[in-house]
Design a protein around this motif. Structure first.
Motif, PDB file in Angstrom:
ATOM      1  N   GLN A 300       0.890  -1.171  -0.032  1.00  0.00           N
ATOM      2  CA  GLN A 300      -0.005   0.129  -0.116  1.00  0.00           C
ATOM      3  C   GLN A 300       0.722   1.503  -0.071  1.00  0.00           C
ATOM      4  OE1 GLN A 300      -3.407   0.156   2.564  1.00  0.00           O
ATOM      5  NE2 GLN A 300      -3.313  -1.839   3.107  1.00  0.00           N
ATOM      6  N   VAL A 302       1.870   4.488   1.563  1.00  0.00           N
ATOM      7  CA  VAL A 302       2.008   5.081   3.031  1.00  0.00           C
ATOM      8  C   VAL A 302       2.585   6.510   2.919  1.00  0.00           C
ATOM      9  CG1 VAL A 302       1.502   3.040   4.070  1.00  0.00           C
ATOM     10  CG2 VAL A 302       3.913   3.918   3.700  1.00  0.00           C
ATOM     11  N   GLN A 382      -0.420   5.122  12.687  1.00  0.00           N
ATOM     12  CA  GLN A 382      -1.108   5.188  11.486  1.00  0.00           C
ATOM     13  C   GLN A 382      -0.829   4.207  10.354  1.00  0.00           C
ATOM     14  OE1 GLN A 382      -0.538   9.307   9.823  1.00  0.00           O
ATOM     15  NE2 GLN A 382      -1.000   8.600   7.848  1.00  0.00           N
ATOM     16  N   ASP A 385      -2.343   0.875  11.638  1.00  0.00           N
ATOM     17  CA  ASP A 385      -3.738   0.559  11.389  1.00  0.00           C
ATOM     18  C   ASP A 385      -4.204   0.641   9.859  1.00  0.00           C
ATOM     19  OD1 ASP A 385      -3.997   1.226  14.130  1.00  0.00           O
ATOM     20  OD2 ASP A 385      -4.648   3.302  14.031  1.00  0.00           O
ATOM     21  N   GLN A 386      -3.441   1.461   8.913  1.00  0.00           N
ATOM     22  CA  GLN A 386      -3.658   1.177   7.653  1.00  0.00           C
ATOM     23  C   GLN A 386      -3.419  -0.124   7.014  1.00  0.00           C
ATOM     24  OE1 GLN A 386      -1.803   4.159   5.135  1.00  0.00           O
ATOM     25  NE2 GLN A 386      -2.020   2.876   3.257  1.00  0.00           N
TER      26      GLN A 386
END
Length: 598
Positions: A300, A302, A382, A385-386
Motif C-alpha cells: 500500500q 503510505v 497510522q 492501522d492502515q
C-alpha cells in the motif's frame, strides 16, 4: 504366444497367478539375495519383479544380466512371499518365476544411471536424453504432457472451436523476437522464416470467414533461454474468435484452462473464477504484472505517514518530486530484528542501499527500529492501522518514483512471503491482468512508444480515438489497450488481445508512435490490405503449453516437461545441432560463409 510379450510389465495382478506369461523390458534394478536374483523388469507401462534361483534353468544367464539390458523372459506368475509385497506398485502382489531368458539388447556401461532420481549435470542429461527419459519422474512428466494436450484439444472442440494448421515456412516478421531463417534453393538470396507465432495467419483465418480457430501450435524464436522459456521452439494453445468482446474471450478460455488444471491438479484447489486485475493495480499491490496470488502480501501507499516526518530521507524524496511515493510491504509474523536485518542485507545484495523497516513487539506497541524512532508513535500507529499490523508483525518500505522502485518492490514482496512461509504452495491461483497502457513515454528518444502490443484495439470508441490530438501526451498516455494476460502462481501463461481490425485506427495508432504510413505499409502491408477488405472484430490468446505442463508437474524448469530440449546455448547435444553443412549444400543454396574471426 506373441514373439515378445503376452503382458506388459504393468499388467499382472492376483488374477494372473498360475499363468505362464512372457514379458519384455529393461532390467531396471538387479538384486542378489543370497543366490536368488530379483530383477525389476521395466517397460513403458510399469514394473514387474521377476525371480531366478539356482533351480531355474535360466539362472546362469540371469547372472550375466546388467542394468538397462533389454530382455525377454518367460515364466510363471506366483504370489510374492508374505511380507515382501510392494503396495506402491500395481504389480506388487505378484512376481514371475523365470523359466527362460532371451537377451534382446545388451547395454554398454551407462554414462548416467536410470534407477533413482539423482541430479546430473544438464550437459550429460541432454546429451543422453534418451536415458534421462527412461527415469520414472521424467517419463511421467512427458506422459502428463500428452494427457494435458489431449484434454485441451477435447475441451476446445467441445467449446465449438475447429482445429486448423498454419504454415511452418513463412515470411520473416519485422517485429518481435529474432527469426529463424531458412534459405530458399529455388529463389536464390531469399529466405523463409519459421513462425514466431501463427499471429497473422490466425487473423487471416478470421478475415476468411471462419469463426473459432485453435491449434496446438509450434513457435520458433531465436532468443536466449530462461527457466520458463525454451530456446528455439515452444508450443502454445493458439486460438482466435470472431465477433467477440474481451469478456467473450474470457468466457471461452477460462473454463478450458480451469478444467485442465482441475483435471490434473491432484486435488490442489484451483481458482473458481479468475479475478480481473487492472495492470496498474497489479503493480501497486504486488509489484508485478504477473502476481503470485498465493502470497497474501498486499502493498500500500503510505506516503502521508512520512510526508513532513522526522525521517528526512523519505520526507525529502516526497518533497522533491510530486510523483514520488512511499510503499509499505507488510510482513505478518516477521516482527523481530533478526528477520528485519536479514531482509535489509538481502536488499543490499540486490544493489539497494537497504530496506527500511518497523516491527512491533511486546511492550513496544508504538513500533521498534530506526524508522519508528524517527517518525514517532503517532505516525507509526497510522501505518499499523492502515496496514492491519499488530504485535509480532513487521513492515518494510520503499520510496521514490514507483516506476523505478517497482522492479525491486515486487521481488521484495516475494522474498518476504517465501522467508515467512506465507505462500500457499498447494494451490493454483489464477487471474486476468487487464487494462494495459496502450502507450508509454520513451525517455531516451523523448517520444511516445507502444507499451505492449501495437496491434491491439485501443479501449476507446473509434471516432474518439481517430479525433485524438497526437500532441496531447497526457491523454495519449492514459489510453488503455484491450489486452489481457493469464497469470497462474506468478507465471505468465499467455498474452492476448482484441485485435485492431480497422485500417484507419491502425494507421492512427502507429502515427501516434511516430511511424509514417509508408513504414506501416512496408512492414505490414499484407495484413493492412487484408483488413481493408472486410474484417470482423476478432480477438484471441495463446496460453503456453510448456508452461501449463510445468506448473501441473510441479517443476521449475521447462526442460523437465519437454521431450528433447536444447541447452541454454540453443544447442541440441543429442543430435548435434546446429551443425556444419557441406560445401555442396551451401553451393545449392547460393550461400557463402563469412564467419567471425576467432
Amino acid at each position: 504366444m506373441h514373439r515378445y510379450r503376452s503382458h506388459t510389465c504393468g499388467a499382472l495382478r492376483d488374477s494372473d497367478i498360475g499363468k505362464t506369461v512372457r514379458l519384455s523390458g529393461w532390467c531396471h534394478r538387479i538384486r542378489d539375495h543370497g543366490g536368488v536374483l530379483f530383477i525389476d523388469l521395466r517397460d513403458h507401462y510399469g514394473l514387474t519383479q521377476v525371480v531366478a534361483d539356482p533351480d531355474s534353468k535360466a539362472f546362469k544367464l540371469a547372472e550375466t544380466l546388467r542394468s538397462e539390458w533389454v530382455v525377454r523372459i518367460d515364466g510363471k506368475v506366483r504370489r510374492r512371499p508374505g511380507g515382501t509385497e510392494n503396495p506402491e506398485l500395481p504389480t506388487g502382489q505378484v512376481e514371475v518365476y523365470i523359466d527362460e531368458i532371451e537377451i534382446l539388447g545388451p547395454a554398454a556401461e551407462l554414462p548416467m544411471p536410470v534407477f533413482g532420481e539423482q541430479d546430473y549435470p544438464e550437459e550429460i542429461r541432454l546429451k543422453y536424453r534418451f536415458l534421462d527419459l527412461r527415469r520414472d519422474h521424467l517419463h511421467a512428466n512427458i506422459m502428463l504432457r500428452g494427457k494435458v494436450i489431449d484434454s485441451i484439444r477435447r475441451r476446445m472442440k467441445e467449446s465449438g472451436f475447429f482445429e486448423f494448421q498454419t504454415p511452418i515456412l513463412t515470411a520473416s516478421s519485422p517485429e518481435g523476437a529474432r527469426d529463424y531463417l531458412v534459405p530458399s534453393r529455388l529463389h536464390p538470396g531469399k529466405f523463409y522464416a519459421l513462425p514466431q507465432a501463427p499471429q497473422q495467419f490466425k487473423q487471416l483465418i478470421m478475415i476468411a470467414g471462419f469463426d473459432r480457430y485453435f491449434q496446438i501450435a509450434p513457435c520458433f524464436r531465436d532468443e536466449d533461454a530462461r527457466a520458463d522459456r525454451s530456446p528455439g521452439e515452444f508450443y502454445q494453445l493458439d486460438l482466435e474468435m470472431s465477433f467477440v468482446t474481451q469478456q467473450d474471450v474470457f468466457d471461452a478460455v477460462e473454463p478450458v484452462i480451469r478444467g485442465v488444471f482441475e483435471e490434473f491438479s491432484n486435488g490442489k484447489p484451483v481458482t473458481p473464477k479468475f479475478p480481473l486485475i487492472p495492470y496498474a493495480d497489479a503493480l501497486r499491490k504486488y509489484g508485478s504484472d504477473k502476481p503470485d496470488l498465493r502470497n497474501p502480501i498486499v502493498m500500500q501507499d503510505v506516503s502521508e505517514a512520512f510526508r513532513g516526518s522526522g525521517f528526512k530521507i523519505f520526507a525529502n524524496i516526497l518533497n522533491a518530486d510530486p510523483t514520488a511515493q512511499v510503499w509499505a510491504i507488510p510482513a505478518p509474523k516477521g516482527g523481530n530484528r533478526a528477520f528485519c536485518d536479514r531482509m535489509n542485507s538481502w536488499a543490499q545484495g540486490e544493489g539497494q542501499p537497504g530496506l527500511g523497516y518497523i516491527f512491533w513487539r511486546e511492550g513496544e506497541e508504538s513500533g521498534a527500529g530506526p524508522l519508528a524512532k524517527n517518525i514517532g508513535p503517532e505516525r507509526t500507529k497510522q501505518i499499523a492501522d492502515q496496514m492491519g499490523l499488530k504485535v509480532g508483525d513487521a513492515c518494510f518500505f520503499v520510496a521514490g518514483k514507483p516506476k523505478d522502485f517497482v522492479k525491486f518492490a515486487g521481488p521484495a514482496r516475494a522474498r518476504i512471503g517465501e522467508e515467512l512461509g506465507l505462500i500457499a504452495m498447494d494451490r493454483f491461483e489464477f487471474c486476468w491482468i487487464v487494462d494495459f497502457p496502450m502507450y508509454e513515454w520513451n525517455e531516451e528518444e523523448k517520444k511516445i512508444d507502444f507499451s505492449h502490443n501495437p496491434f491491439s484495439m485501443p479501449n476507446l470508441p473509434v471516432e474518439e480515438f481517430l479525433a485524438l490530438d497526437a500532441k496531447d501526451n497526457d491523454k495519449l498516455l492514459s489510453i488503455k489497450a484491450i489486452q489481457y494476460d493469464i497469470v497462474c502462481n506468478g507465471v505468465e501463461l499467455s498474452s492476448g488481445a482484441i485485435r485492431n481490425h480497422r485500417p484507419e485506427v491502425m494507421k492512427k495508432a502507429f502515427a501516434i508512435a511516430g511511424y509514417s504510413e509508408d513504414v506501416l505499409e512496408t512492414k505490414f502491408g499484407g495484413m493492412l490490405h487484408a483488413l481493408s477488405l472486410g474484417a470482423p472484430p476478432h480477438g484471441g490468446i495463446a496460453p503456453g503449453i510448456d508452461r501449463i505442463v510445468m506448473l501441473l508437474a510441479g517443476e521449475e524448469n521447462l526442460r523437465e516437461v519437454v521431450l528433447f530440449p536444447m541447452n541454454q546455448r540453443a544447442e541440441d547435444l543429442l543430435m548435434g545441432a546446429p551443425s556444419e553443412v557441406t560445401p555442396k549444400q551451401l553451393k545449392e543454396l547460393h550461400i557463402r560463409l563469412d564467419l567471425p574471426k576467432k
